[in-house]
Enzyme design. Sequence first.
Site, PDB file in Angstrom:
ATOM      1  N   HIS A 192      19.391 -10.193  12.751  1.00 59.12           N
ATOM      2  CA  HIS A 192      20.189  -9.169  12.286  1.00 59.12           C
ATOM      3  C   HIS A 192      21.307  -8.504  13.359  1.00 59.12           C
ATOM      4  CE1 HIS A 192      18.240  -5.858  13.597  1.00 59.12           C
ATOM      5  NE2 HIS A 192      17.028  -6.133  12.957  1.00 59.12           N
ATOM      6  N   ASP A 226       7.417  -2.963   7.995  1.00 58.15           N
ATOM      7  CA  ASP A 226       8.531  -1.972   8.156  1.00 58.15           C
ATOM      8  C   ASP A 226       9.650  -2.784   8.422  1.00 58.15           C
ATOM      9  OD1 ASP A 226       6.593   0.339   8.134  1.00 58.15           O
ATOM     10  OD2 ASP A 226       5.968  -0.378  10.126  1.00 58.15           O
ATOM     11  N   LEU A 227      10.651  -2.606   7.499  1.00 61.69           N
ATOM     12  CA  LEU A 227      11.900  -3.352   7.472  1.00 61.69           C
ATOM     13  C   LEU A 227      12.802  -3.295   8.821  1.00 61.69           C
ATOM     14  CD1 LEU A 227      13.826  -4.991   5.764  1.00 61.69           C
ATOM     15  CD2 LEU A 227      14.805  -2.916   5.144  1.00 61.69           C
ATOM     16  N   ASP A 228      12.999  -4.390   9.556  1.00 68.56           N
ATOM     17  CA  ASP A 228      13.942  -4.395  10.668  1.00 68.56           C
ATOM     18  C   ASP A 228      13.195  -3.677  11.887  1.00 68.56           C
ATOM     19  OD1 ASP A 228      15.442  -6.073   9.385  1.00 68.56           O
ATOM     20  OD2 ASP A 228      16.677  -4.514   8.718  1.00 68.56           O
ATOM     21  N   GLU A 229      11.677  -3.435  11.783  1.00 73.16           N
ATOM     22  CA  GLU A 229      11.268  -2.693  12.912  1.00 73.16           C
ATOM     23  C   GLU A 229      10.078  -3.604  13.565  1.00 73.16           C
ATOM     24  OE1 GLU A 229      10.064   1.082  11.850  1.00 73.16           O
ATOM     25  OE2 GLU A 229      11.910   1.801  10.725  1.00 73.16           O
TER      26      GLU A 229
END
Length: 284
Positions: A192, A226-229
């Site tokens: 992303h 954990d989204l985008d972590e």
Amino acid sequence: MEHTYRLVISCPDRVGIVAKVSNFLSTYNGWITEASHHSDTQTGWFFMRHEIKAESIPFGLDQFRAAFEPIAREFNMNWHIADSARPKRVILMCSKESHCLADLLHRWHSKELNAEIVAVISNHDDLRRMVEWHEIPYHHVPVSKENKAEAFAHIEELFGQYETDVVVLARYMQILPAELCEKYAGKVINIHHSFLPSFAGARPYHQAYSRGVKLIGATCHYVTQDLDEGPIIEQDVIRINHSDSIEDMVRLGKDVEKNVLARGLRAHVEDRVITYENKTVVFG
């Protein structure tokens, strides 16, 4: 590509690890072609990756594992050994944007990527012709609020059907369920833009343009609940200025995304990434 075995180790740091492993390999005439070590002084943890000429070892991987296991127990190692002659089996997932998918398909088609792309899964049918031109199976699995559980159950079946080693979210615009992230921990890679968390949500390049940003970047990481972590594998940036339009920023952003994703995937399929807690060690 030379046929090698890749020995990858992480363990608590202490004196004698490298000597013990090297002596083991020397005992069996193992020819080390590449050696990488890293000691993390903050965590007290040690990381190692060796490539060994397969032909120099007098036995296969099963016998190697049995012979090495006492050393692994002695040093409390997390470890695995992989055969370069067995390419990782990769599933690509996409939505409507084609730049990351097209780039990986090209690298695979031109044999730049030592992996086997076994299938593509998408929640849209737009990119089918591109994929099927490469003679790769294309699975259209629509995802909506009403069928999300059923759709991801089907996707999980496909992962199993293809005996998948790694899943790449090549601009797949759906969030994977927590249980799927847990089951395939360390095996799902995402890409992303690196504006997060400043410009989250829709039209991030428009948001960034309105703020006059000077750097565009991309982040490749493992997917977690954990989204985008998740642990970061690869990142890069490109500089822009006031003369760049929104369209310029989108174009440049796509360039960074596909390059970062390709480098991250290459590191993974070559067994160059070791994850510890929420960080990675990536050997070049």
